[in-house]
Design a protein around this motif. Structure first.
Motif, PDB file in Angstrom:
ATOM      1  N   MET B   1       0.850  -1.208   0.000  1.00 33.89           N
ATOM      2  CA  MET B   1       0.000   0.000   0.000  1.00 33.89           C
ATOM      3  C   MET B   1       0.877   1.247   0.000  1.00 33.89           C
ATOM      4  SD  MET B   1      -2.536   1.113   2.960  1.00 33.89           S
ATOM      5  CE  MET B   1      -4.203   1.385   2.578  1.00 33.89           C
ATOM      6  N   SER B   2       0.607   2.137  -0.905  1.00 32.57           N
ATOM      7  CA  SER B   2       1.527   3.261  -1.094  1.00 32.57           C
ATOM      8  C   SER B   2       1.481   4.268   0.050  1.00 32.57           C
ATOM      9  CB  SER B   2       1.214   3.957  -2.412  1.00 32.57           C
ATOM     10  OG  SER B   2      -0.106   4.437  -2.375  1.00 32.57           O
ATOM     11  N   SER B   3       0.371   4.307   0.799  1.00 36.68           N
ATOM     12  CA  SER B   3       0.285   5.309   1.860  1.00 36.68           C
ATOM     13  C   SER B   3       0.887   4.800   3.170  1.00 36.68           C
ATOM     14  CB  SER B   3      -1.167   5.714   2.072  1.00 36.68           C
ATOM     15  OG  SER B   3      -1.932   4.585   2.381  1.00 36.68           O
ATOM     16  N   GLN B   4       1.692   3.760   3.072  1.00 39.46           N
ATOM     17  CA  GLN B   4       2.351   3.266   4.274  1.00 39.46           C
ATOM     18  C   GLN B   4       3.839   3.565   4.228  1.00 39.46           C
ATOM     19  OE1 GLN B   4       1.668  -0.866   4.778  1.00 39.46           O
ATOM     20  NE2 GLN B   4      -0.432  -0.599   5.453  1.00 39.46           N
ATOM     21  N   ARG B 234     -14.198   5.643  13.091  1.00 42.02           N
ATOM     22  CA  ARG B 234     -13.743   5.042  11.835  1.00 42.02           C
ATOM     23  C   ARG B 234     -12.227   5.094  11.760  1.00 42.02           C
ATOM     24  NH1 ARG B 234     -18.203   8.461   8.636  1.00 42.02           N
ATOM     25  NH2 ARG B 234     -20.002   7.177   9.181  1.00 42.02           N
ATOM     26  N   MET B 235     -11.649   4.107  11.129  1.00 39.83           N
ATOM     27  CA  MET B 235     -10.202   4.028  11.045  1.00 39.83           C
ATOM     28  C   MET B 235      -9.752   3.878   9.601  1.00 39.83           C
ATOM     29  SD  MET B 235     -11.672   2.383  13.685  1.00 39.83           S
ATOM     30  CE  MET B 235     -11.658   0.707  13.095  1.00 39.83           C
ATOM     31  N   THR B 236      -8.524   4.307   9.341  1.00 44.03           N
ATOM     32  CA  THR B 236      -7.925   4.037   8.041  1.00 44.03           C
ATOM     33  C   THR B 236      -6.866   2.952   8.221  1.00 44.03           C
ATOM     34  OG1 THR B 236      -6.057   5.567   8.223  1.00 44.03           O
ATOM     35  CG2 THR B 236      -8.155   6.491   7.465  1.00 44.03           C
ATOM     36  N   LYS B 237      -6.503   2.308   7.128  1.00 42.24           N
ATOM     37  CA  LYS B 237      -5.509   1.239   7.228  1.00 42.24           C
ATOM     38  C   LYS B 237      -4.115   1.782   7.515  1.00 42.24           C
ATOM     39  CE  LYS B 237      -7.748  -2.586   5.297  1.00 42.24           C
ATOM     40  NZ  LYS B 237      -7.820  -3.724   4.390  1.00 42.24           N
ATOM     41  N   ASN B 238      -3.910   3.080   7.286  1.00 40.64           N
ATOM     42  CA  ASN B 238      -2.589   3.620   7.614  1.00 40.64           C
ATOM     43  C   ASN B 238      -2.580   4.357   8.949  1.00 40.64           C
ATOM     44  OD1 ASN B 238      -4.114   5.733   6.584  1.00 40.64           O
ATOM     45  ND2 ASN B 238      -2.369   6.784   5.683  1.00 40.64           N
ATOM     46  N   GLY B 239      -3.465   3.933   9.858  1.00 38.49           N
ATOM     47  CA  GLY B 239      -3.293   4.291  11.257  1.00 38.49           C
ATOM     48  C   GLY B 239      -4.006   5.521  11.769  1.00 38.49           C
ATOM     49  N   HIS B 240      -4.891   6.128  10.972  1.00 38.24           N
ATOM     50  CA  HIS B 240      -5.638   7.281  11.477  1.00 38.24           C
ATOM     51  C   HIS B 240      -6.961   6.820  12.094  1.00 38.24           C
ATOM     52  CE1 HIS B 240      -2.689   9.206   9.079  1.00 38.24           C
ATOM     53  NE2 HIS B 240      -3.325   9.185   7.938  1.00 38.24           N
ATOM     54  N   SER B 273     -18.623  16.367  19.903  1.00 43.18           N
ATOM     55  CA  SER B 273     -17.249  15.930  20.079  1.00 43.18           C
ATOM     56  C   SER B 273     -16.716  15.343  18.784  1.00 43.18           C
ATOM     57  CB  SER B 273     -17.192  14.870  21.185  1.00 43.18           C
ATOM     58  OG  SER B 273     -15.863  14.518  21.449  1.00 43.18           O
ATOM     59  N   ARG B 274     -15.583  15.840  18.361  1.00 42.71           N
ATOM     60  CA  ARG B 274     -14.922  15.282  17.183  1.00 42.71           C
ATOM     61  C   ARG B 274     -13.459  15.093  17.539  1.00 42.71           C
ATOM     62  NH1 ARG B 274     -18.000  16.678  12.456  1.00 42.71           N
ATOM     63  NH2 ARG B 274     -19.616  18.151  13.026  1.00 42.71           N
ATOM     64  N   ILE B 275     -12.930  13.956  17.171  1.00 44.26           N
ATOM     65  CA  ILE B 275     -11.512  13.695  17.425  1.00 44.26           C
ATOM     66  C   ILE B 275     -10.895  13.146  16.150  1.00 44.26           C
ATOM     67  CG2 ILE B 275      -9.835  12.390  18.795  1.00 44.26           C
ATOM     68  CD1 ILE B 275     -12.109  12.126  20.936  1.00 44.26           C
ATOM     69  N   VAL B 276      -9.781  13.714  15.759  1.00 45.15           N
ATOM     70  CA  VAL B 276      -9.024  13.165  14.639  1.00 45.15           C
ATOM     71  C   VAL B 276      -7.634  12.836  15.155  1.00 45.15           C
ATOM     72  CG1 VAL B 276      -8.007  13.595  12.369  1.00 45.15           C
ATOM     73  CG2 VAL B 276     -10.304  14.443  12.895  1.00 45.15           C
ATOM     74  N   GLN B 277      -7.263  11.588  14.971  1.00 43.02           N
ATOM     75  CA  GLN B 277      -5.981  11.114  15.456  1.00 43.02           C
ATOM     76  C   GLN B 277      -5.195  10.650  14.242  1.00 43.02           C
ATOM     77  OE1 GLN B 277      -6.964   8.503  18.609  1.00 43.02           O
ATOM     78  NE2 GLN B 277      -4.907   8.435  19.420  1.00 43.02           N
ATOM     79  N   LEU B 278      -4.112  11.334  13.940  1.00 42.84           N
ATOM     80  CA  LEU B 278      -3.347  10.986  12.751  1.00 42.84           C
ATOM     81  C   LEU B 278      -2.062  10.261  13.135  1.00 42.84           C
ATOM     82  CD1 LEU B 278      -3.717  14.116  10.422  1.00 42.84           C
ATOM     83  CD2 LEU B 278      -5.125  12.057  10.576  1.00 42.84           C
ATOM     84  N   PHE B 279      -1.795   9.169  12.451  1.00 46.42           N
ATOM     85  CA  PHE B 279      -0.557   8.446  12.665  1.00 46.42           C
ATOM     86  C   PHE B 279       0.623   9.367  12.358  1.00 46.42           C
ATOM     87  CE2 PHE B 279       2.902   5.597  11.502  1.00 46.42           C
ATOM     88  CZ  PHE B 279       2.817   4.632  12.484  1.00 46.42           C
ATOM     89  N   PRO B 280       1.690   9.411  13.103  1.00 45.90           N
ATOM     90  CA  PRO B 280       1.899   8.540  14.248  1.00 45.90           C
ATOM     91  C   PRO B 280       1.455   9.126  15.598  1.00 45.90           C
ATOM     92  CG  PRO B 280       3.932   9.655  13.681  1.00 45.90           C
ATOM     93  CD  PRO B 280       2.915  10.108  12.684  1.00 45.90           C
ATOM     94  N   ALA B 281       1.431  10.451  15.764  1.00 46.29           N
ATOM     95  CA  ALA B 281       1.375  10.931  17.152  1.00 46.29           C
ATOM     96  C   ALA B 281       0.458  12.123  17.405  1.00 46.29           C
ATOM     97  CB  ALA B 281       2.787  11.291  17.617  1.00 46.29           C
ATOM     98  N   GLY B 382     -10.904   0.308  18.191  1.00 43.46           N
ATOM     99  CA  GLY B 382     -10.552   1.354  17.233  1.00 43.46           C
ATOM    100  C   GLY B 382      -9.054   1.603  17.165  1.00 43.46           C
ATOM    101  N   ASN B 383      -8.324   1.227  18.221  1.00 44.95           N
ATOM    102  CA  ASN B 383      -6.866   1.420  18.242  1.00 44.95           C
ATOM    103  C   ASN B 383      -6.117   0.344  17.455  1.00 44.95           C
ATOM    104  OD1 ASN B 383      -7.819   3.172  20.191  1.00 44.95           O
ATOM    105  ND2 ASN B 383      -6.121   2.837  21.593  1.00 44.95           N
ATOM    106  N   LEU B 384      -6.774  -0.769  17.177  1.00 45.36           N
ATOM    107  CA  LEU B 384      -6.027  -1.915  16.635  1.00 45.36           C
ATOM    108  C   LEU B 384      -5.524  -1.729  15.202  1.00 45.36           C
ATOM    109  CD1 LEU B 384      -7.954  -4.875  18.322  1.00 45.36           C
ATOM    110  CD2 LEU B 384      -5.768  -3.828  18.972  1.00 45.36           C
ATOM    111  N   PRO B 385      -6.297  -1.084  14.309  1.00 45.46           N
ATOM    112  CA  PRO B 385      -5.722  -0.847  12.979  1.00 45.46           C
ATOM    113  C   PRO B 385      -4.445  -0.010  13.033  1.00 45.46           C
ATOM    114  CG  PRO B 385      -8.090  -0.541  12.911  1.00 45.46           C
ATOM    115  CD  PRO B 385      -7.715  -0.696  14.360  1.00 45.46           C
ATOM    116  N   ARG B 386      -4.375   0.947  13.968  1.00 45.29           N
ATOM    117  CA  ARG B 386      -3.156   1.740  14.097  1.00 45.29           C
ATOM    118  C   ARG B 386      -1.985   0.863  14.537  1.00 45.29           C
ATOM    119  NH1 ARG B 386      -4.887   5.649  17.200  1.00 45.29           N
ATOM    120  NH2 ARG B 386      -4.202   4.744  19.153  1.00 45.29           N
TER     121      ARG B 386
END
Lengths: 167, 402
Positions: B1-4, B234-240, B273-281, B382-386
């Motif tokens: 996957m190119s976004s990894q 919702r999660m993305t495969k590249n950790g968000h 409430s909205r939270i966006v968590q972007l890989f990595p930190a 929800g943390n597991l895909p990350r």
């Protein structure tokens, strides 16, 4: 130091400072709150960085008496059992004192706070400056000093841990 | 996957990454050698990292310094209003160029040999250059620029050579929530910071900041504060991770003397409430009327520094700005009524993670072999895909995997 302050008022102000430090060093939040005026008082704890840049956001922003009492509830009711306990020792040095009229004085003091985490060593939490508006209440021989406003401006750009108790 | 990002970690810890997807080996939190690999592979690798927002440098000449891992950055708004990110180092002998955390300059001067750089990074003066090396050309010694991109004023940087474009990195599910979190258009106004160091590994910080089950927060119960049930995670495969939830207004039961602190003035009526968590930190939060971007710095395997930056929207009324200041100061952050408890968990979990065994995820786990991509609002899965993304990026093999 302004010449307009009487020895009795000066002593009352010293007693207020002592009561404030003693309350925090004992972790007695109710005693901390009682150093503020009962009807209308404000407490702010803000970084020197925000303060210098004119950024209003603070670490603690208690702009009315109700908020000061709610901070007591944060520590004694909301957060119980979650945080890692620590004790503090506060040290202050008065830097200036000016009469502000109506039995009020504006003071600045330098402060240092040492912290001792339970099971750990003692370290500096931060230092900073108190900027106070203090009022002498009562008359005759019976009077006491209270905070109308205390603004604790802390020096650390980055605090070494999360914070439970006021500065 | 190119976004990894792709890594090839060959260190010792953890000895075995378990086959069960809901177990995370605690060894990954306490290993200094692994942290060095993470710096190379993730922080200096093919990932995007959030280092600031345009609203922190609103005027020409404004700058901010920040660190990506151990690399010092200088973010500068140039005369054409373009925001650029440079390595914070003089191109001569490598002296740190700017020492202030923020400020406004007409130019940047290195005090060592008085090399002078424009806000746009060009070397404009270098005394004594007649005696410099024969191949010296002034135009070749501008500040080194770091590759950057922006989304609604959020400043992303990458040091990697094969980092995918930012739009690809963010994917499809992040932008809608992130846009509304940033006030709809990113036209924000800085209100101030709370900066703190946690004795916690950056992954432990990230794993426990953002959304988690509300049981930790006594305030929610004391205030009889109910979350809605129409939210999602919702999660993305590249950790968000993207999270939205409805927040019902509190019914004042007398616990607080000043209920105005937890009032919702409706700067975003559809969701509380909205939270966006972007890989990595990076964790970004819109809670009640608070807009809070948390710029994290992985300092070591043991220390994570977080700069909680708070914002208003440029179009806010004075009353709303004041409300945001009160809420931001008192609810979130390292002393906030809600988030102080989170901060305590970052440190306690780091201590607990020095023991053998695994961090175990339970709520919402339906399969031990498959990383869940469809989870409920309150599931901890929800943390597991990350984690799965992290595992692959760092090159850890699962037990039994060839």
């Amino acid at each position: 130091m302004s010449q307009t302050i009487t020895a009795a008022h000066s002593a009352a102000i010293d007693a207020l400072h002592t009561a404030y430090l003693a309350a925090l060093d004992k972790g007695d939040m109710a005693a901390w709150a009682s150093t503020f005026a009962a009807d209308n008082a404000r407490y702010f704890c803000i970084s020197a960085e925000n303060d210098h840049r004119g950024l209003p956001l603070a670490l603690m922003y208690d702009d009315c008496r109700g908020r000061i009492d709610d901070r007591v509830s944060f520590v004694t009711k909301v957060w119980v059992g979650t945080y890692e306990p620590y004790r503090t020792r506060h040290f202050i040095q008065r830097l200036s004192c000016e009469a502000a009229g109506n039995n009020q004085y504006r003071l600045t003091s330098g402060f240092t706070i040492m912290m001792s985490a339970e099971g750990g060593t003692t370290a500096v939490l931060t230092s900073g400056e108190y900027r106070d508006l203090i009022e002498i209440q009562g008359d005759g021989d019976k009077f006491r000093a209270v905070f109308r406003e205390r603004r604790a401006v802390y020096d650390a750009d980055v605090l070494p841990r999360y914070i439970v108790f006021p500065f | 996957m190119s976004s990894q990002c792709t890594g090839n970690y060959t260190g010792k810890a953890p000895a075995v990454w378990p086959a069960k997807v809901n177990q995370i080996p605690k060894e990954v939190f306490g290993d200094a050698a692994l942290f060095e690999e993470e710096l190379k592979t993730i922080f200096y690798g093919d990932c995007w990292h959030i280092v600031g927002h345009f609203a922190e440098v609103p005027n020409v000449g404004d700058f901010k310094t920040f660190d990506l891992g151990r690399v010092p950055l200088l973010i500068s708004r140039g005369k054409n209003n373009q925001v650029r990110v440079f390595y914070n180092t003089c191109t001569h002998r490598g002296n740190q160029l700017e020492v202030a955390t923020s400020g406004n300059r007409k130019e940047f001067e290195c005090p060592y040999h008085r090399w002078l750089f424009s806000l746009e990074g060009a070397l404009t003066a270098c005394p004594g250059s007649k005696e410099f090396a024969p191949d010296f050309k002034q135009e070749n010694f501008g500040l080194m620029e770091v590759k950057s991109a922006q989304f609604m004023g959020l400043i992303f940087v990458t040091m990697g050579k094969n980092t995918p474009p930012l739009t690809e990195w963010l994917g499809e599910i992040v932008p809608p929530t992130l846009s509304t979190l940033l006030g709809g258009d990113g036209r924000l106004k800085l209100l101030g910071y709370q900066k703190v160091r946690y004795d916690s590994n950056w992954k432990g910080y990230n794993d426990n900041d953002g959304y988690h089950a509300p049981m930790l927060h006594t305030a929610f119960r004391l205030l009889n504060w109910q979350g809605g049930t129409t939210g999602f995670q919702r999660m993305t495969k590249n950790g968000h991770v993207v999270f939205e939830a409805e927040l019902k207004a509190i019914q004042n039961n007398g616990f607080v003397n000043d209920p105005s602190l937890v009032e919702f003035k409706g700067s975003d009526p559809a969701r509380g409430s909205r939270i966006v968590q972007l890989f990595p930190a990076t964790v970004m939060v819109k809670h009640l009327d608070i807009i809070n971007l948390r710029f994290a710095i992985a300092r070591s395997h043991d220390v994570t520094e977080v700069h909680y930056a708070y914002f208003a929207h440029e179009d806010d009324s004075e009353e709303l700005v004041q409300h945001r200041i009160r809420q931001g100061s008192n609810l979130l952050g390292p002393c906030g009524m809600i988030s102080m408890e989170d901060a305590a968990i970052f440190q306690r979990i780091h201590i607990g993670n020095q023991t053998p065994g695994f961090a175990e995820f339970q709520k919402g786990v339906t399969s031990l072999m498959e990383v869940p991509m469809d989870v409920k609002q309150n599931d901890e899965t929800g943390n597991l895909p990350r984690w799965e993304h992290y595992r692959k990026v760092m090159g850890f093999k699962r037990e039994g995997e060839k």
